[in-house]
Every structure is written in structure tokens, then in C-alpha cells.
Design a protein around this motif. Structure first.
Motif, short mmCIF file in Angstrom:
data_model
loop_
_atom_site.label_atom_id
_atom_site.label_comp_id
_atom_site.label_asym_id
_atom_site.label_seq_id
_atom_site.Cartn_x
_atom_site.Cartn_y
_atom_site.Cartn_z
N GLN A 42 7.32 65.14 -10.26
CA GLN A 42 7.80 63.88 -10.87
C GLN A 42 8.74 64.06 -12.10
O GLN A 42 9.71 63.46 -12.38
N ARG A 43 8.28 64.84 -12.97
CA ARG A 43 8.95 65.22 -14.16
C ARG A 43 10.30 65.84 -13.96
O ARG A 43 11.57 65.37 -14.64
N LEU A 44 10.30 66.75 -13.09
CA LEU A 44 11.54 67.41 -12.84
C LEU A 44 12.59 66.30 -12.26
O LEU A 44 13.82 66.57 -12.34
N GLN A 45 12.12 65.27 -11.51
CA GLN A 45 12.99 64.50 -11.06
C GLN A 45 13.19 63.44 -11.72
O GLN A 45 14.01 62.42 -11.63
N ASN A 46 12.80 63.40 -12.98
CA ASN A 46 12.65 62.09 -13.99
C ASN A 46 13.10 62.46 -15.41
O ASN A 46 12.56 61.89 -16.50
N GLY A 47 13.96 63.51 -15.50
CA GLY A 47 14.52 63.63 -16.95
C GLY A 47 14.00 64.89 -17.69
O GLY A 47 14.68 65.23 -18.67
N ASP B 88 17.19 67.27 -17.97
CA ASP B 88 18.13 66.59 -18.85
C ASP B 88 17.54 66.73 -20.24
O ASP B 88 18.06 67.01 -21.35
N GLU B 89 16.12 66.73 -20.47
CA GLU B 89 15.53 66.82 -21.76
C GLU B 89 15.82 68.11 -22.59
O GLU B 89 16.29 68.31 -23.46
N VAL B 90 15.57 69.38 -21.62
CA VAL B 90 15.91 70.62 -22.07
C VAL B 90 17.43 70.95 -22.34
O VAL B 90 17.78 71.53 -23.22
N GLN B 91 18.24 70.26 -21.50
CA GLN B 91 19.90 70.31 -21.54
C GLN B 91 20.04 69.60 -23.00
O GLN B 91 20.96 70.36 -23.77
N ARG B 92 19.56 68.62 -23.47
CA ARG B 92 19.71 67.96 -24.61
C ARG B 92 19.52 68.76 -25.81
O ARG B 92 20.22 68.83 -26.93
N TYR C 226 6.50 68.74 -31.93
CA TYR C 226 7.85 68.78 -32.14
C TYR C 226 8.53 67.34 -31.46
O TYR C 226 8.45 66.99 -30.26
N ARG C 227 9.29 66.78 -32.36
CA ARG C 227 10.30 65.82 -31.85
C ARG C 227 11.34 66.14 -30.73
O ARG C 227 11.78 67.16 -30.92
N GLY C 228 11.40 65.41 -29.89
CA GLY C 228 12.41 65.50 -28.99
C GLY C 228 11.92 66.38 -27.79
O GLY C 228 12.51 66.54 -26.65
N MET C 229 10.76 66.96 -27.80
CA MET C 229 10.15 67.65 -26.68
C MET C 229 9.16 66.75 -26.24
O MET C 229 8.11 66.79 -26.55
N ASP C 230 9.33 65.83 -25.30
CA ASP C 230 8.83 64.79 -24.92
C ASP C 230 7.95 64.84 -23.47
O ASP C 230 6.88 64.93 -23.27
N ILE C 231 8.98 64.95 -22.53
CA ILE C 231 8.52 65.09 -20.94
C ILE C 231 7.91 66.33 -20.73
O ILE C 231 6.84 66.30 -20.36
N GLY C 232 8.42 67.21 -21.53
CA GLY C 232 7.67 68.89 -21.17
C GLY C 232 6.55 68.88 -21.59
O GLY C 232 5.77 69.55 -21.18
N GLY D 51 7.85 78.23 -24.15
CA GLY D 51 6.98 78.71 -22.91
C GLY D 51 7.37 77.59 -21.96
O GLY D 51 7.69 76.33 -22.10
N LEU D 52 6.50 77.74 -20.75
CA LEU D 52 6.41 76.96 -19.55
C LEU D 52 7.99 76.18 -19.08
O LEU D 52 8.90 76.75 -19.06
N GLU D 53 7.60 74.89 -19.27
CA GLU D 53 8.80 74.02 -18.72
C GLU D 53 10.11 74.40 -19.61
O GLU D 53 11.21 74.63 -18.84
N TYR D 54 10.21 74.69 -20.76
CA TYR D 54 11.25 75.06 -21.78
C TYR D 54 11.81 76.49 -21.34
O TYR D 54 12.86 76.62 -21.40
N LYS D 55 10.96 77.28 -21.13
CA LYS D 55 11.21 78.67 -20.77
C LYS D 55 12.08 78.62 -19.49
O LYS D 55 13.17 79.12 -19.42
N PHE D 56 11.52 78.05 -18.29
CA PHE D 56 11.98 78.52 -17.02
C PHE D 56 13.30 77.35 -16.82
O PHE D 56 14.07 77.82 -16.17
#
Length: 313
Positions: A209-214, A217-221, A39-45, A236-241
Motif C-alpha cells: 500500500q505504501r509503495l503505491q501511495n507515495g 516519491d518521499e525518498v525521491q524528495r 526525523y522530519r520529512g521521513m513520514d511514510i517510510g 535502513g529498510l525502506e530508505y535503503k532499498f
């Protein structure tokens, strides 16, 4: 030298970095085996870490990453079709396909070529199942015996729903024969193994580290782009919570603790699935993930000189 190889491992094990360095050594191209990195746009998670695909001032070719828009539907059958399209192209170029990922069901589908992926989607059934709890779904699956039961990956809600869908289809169409011999590609499979405490520490460090570095914001976008909250929760996981957090259903401390626990559980399920593949006959050559990257690359290239080019032991 093998025609192709696989590097698998649980989340945060360093498999992408290892695969890239092996590809540099062997003139290879990476095929991602990850159900969310498509998926495009789902990078950090999803941990794409695309910067890792550049080593020694050379960009290593990669495939099946960023191929569909976030929010769209993409399933195992589509992945299998995309894989079957790109795999022979890499070989035709004289390069070594290197499968890299931790999505067990996707790995099994391309390694074993099982035909269950062709079973159609039942939207009406899915709509009914989405109202059930995870425990109710698991009980429902166990109540529908089928030949798929021993193959099913029920590690996430999404896959559990698909497993029920497949099992019910087989029950309703008993004359359909999806068993029998399949053509296995000529691959050597390596797995990254870590002591549980090391794996857990890596997961925890990477998450914070990821929670502090975007990541938030990625999920918000993604939400602001119009992707429904229920779709992100489904991933699931990052995107769900984080979706629950952004909707005020969790505070930050609870988000952090629950998400960390969920990822630890996910990594444990990944290792359980890999061990299941071994019990089913897949030969996995395990590597100590604590070793320096150059030692692992040397180990793989040395082993490839001696390992028969076969998927099974």
C-alpha cells in the motif's frame, strides 16, 4: 492507575492506534520510542500515521516525533536526553506518559537507564567500519568482549557499528564503571503479540500500500533536498532499498521482494529483542493483537487496576 505505561510491539502490529485510544481513555500523552520517527520529512517510510493521533474529535498530544531534520545525526544518547526532558513535564501536567514504539534499544535505554549511551562517538572508527560487510562487523564485535556484549542490539548495521564503538571504548577504558543499580521508572509494560502468519500478512499488505501511495516519491524528495544517498541508505529498510532503486541498482520487482523480506526479518528481530528484555527481568503483559481495539483498551484499563505499579515481575 499507573504513573506511566509502555505499549510495544513489532512493526505493523497496530501499537500506535492502541496507544492513542488508551491515551484517550486515561488522559495520557504519547512518547514515541522510534529511532526514525524523530526525523522530519521521513513520514511514510517510518509509519508516523499522524492522523491516528486524533480520536473522538480530540488530538492526543505526542512527543519525540519530527524533532530533527532528515539527514542530520541523532543518536541514542540524544534520545535519552530528550526523553528525560519531556517525561517529567507530562507527569507535572497530571497526565499519563504512554511510551509507544518498537525500537528495542531505545526502550531499553529509557526503561533501564543504562549509561552506555554516554560513551562518545568515534568518527575515525566509524569511517573504517563503514567499509566492512555486515558479517565482518559482527565478527569484529564478537572479537571485542565487554560488559556491553549481553546488552547490545546488533539488529541493524547502524546499531552493530555503535555496539563495536561502545565495546572498544570499554576495552580501552577498563576503569570506567558503567554498571551498577539504576533507577527504574514506575511503569507497566504491555506488548502486542500476533501469530507469525498474521504479522507477515499485515507487513506485506502495508508495504505494498505504501509503495503505491507515495513512499517512493518521499525518498525521491529527500534525495532532491540534498540528503546524501549514503545517509538514506544508513537509515535502513525502506530508505535503503528505495534509494538503491532510484539509483537504478534494483528493478521494481526486486525492490519489492527484497524490501518485504527485510521488513519481515526486522519484525522477527524486534520480537527476539522483546523476549530478551523479558529474560532480563522485564515484565511484559502480552495482548492478542487480533482483538478489536476497544477490547484491547478495556483489557489494559482493567489490568491496570490489578497490576502492581512496578517494572519487574
Amino acid at each position: 492507575m499507573p504513573k506511566s505505561l509502555v505499549i510495544l510491539g513489532p512493526t505493523a502490529s497496530g501499537k500506535t492506534r492502541l496507544a492513542v485510544h488508551v491515551a484517550r481513555r486515561l488522559n495520557g500523552e504519547i512518547i514515541s520510542v522510534d529511532s526514525r520517527q524523530v526525523y522530519r520529512g521521513m513520514d511514510i517510510g517510518t509509519g508516523k500515521d499522524l492522523d491516528e493521533y486524533r480520536v473522538d474529535n480530540q488530538t492526543i498530544p505526542y512527543h519525540l516525533i519530527n524533532i530533527v531534520d532528515a539527514g542530520s545525526d541523532y543518536n541514542l544518547y540524544q534520545y535519552q536526553q530528550d526523553f528525560n526532558h519531556i517525561f517529567p513535564q507530562i507527569r507535572a501536567r497530571g497526565h499519563v506518559p504512554i511510551l509507544c514504539g518498537g525500537t528495542g534499544l531505545y526502550l531499553e535505554a529509557v526503561l533501564k537507564g543504562h549509561r552506555y549511551t554516554a560513551i562518545p562517538i568515534n568518527e575515525e572508527l566509524r569511517a573504517k567500519l563503514k567499509t566492512r560487510t555486515d558479517d565482518e562487523l559482527l565478527e569484529r564485535f564478537q572479537q571485542v568482549p565487554s560488559a556491553y556484549a549481553v546488552l547490545a542490539d546488533t539488529s541493524t548495521r547502524k546499531r552493530l557499528i555503535r555496539a563495536i564503538e561502545i565495546a572498544m571504548y570499554l576495552t580501552q577504558n577498563p576503569k570506567i564503571d558503567l554498571s551498577g543499580p539504576v533507577s527504574l521508572p514506575d511503569m507497566v509494560v504491555f506488548g502486542i503479540d500476533l501469530p507469525v502468519e498474521v504479522r507477515r500478512q499485515r507487513i506485506s499488505d502495508r508495504l505494498h500500500q505504501r509503495l503505491q501511495n507515495g513512499l517512493i516519491d518521499e525518498v525521491q524528495r529527500l534525495l532532491e533536498s540534498g540528503i546524501p544517498a549514503e545517509k538514506l541508505i544508513f537509515y535502513g529498510l525502506e530508505y535503503k532499498f528505495i534509494t538503491h532503486y532510484l539509483h537504478g541498482e534494483l528493478d521494481y520487482a526486486t525492490l519489492s521482494v527484497r524490501l518485504e523480506t527485510a521488513i519481515h526479518q526486522f519484525a522477527k528481530r524486534q520480537m527476539t529483542f522483546f523476549r530478551k528484555l523479558e529474560r532480563d527481568g522485564l515484565r511484559i503483559h502480552w495482548l492478542d493483537g487480533r482483538l478489536p481495539i476497544h477490547h484491547l483498551v478495556d483489557r489494559i484499563t482493567a489490568d491496570l487496576q490489578e497490576i502492581p505499579q512496578t517494572l519487574h515481575s
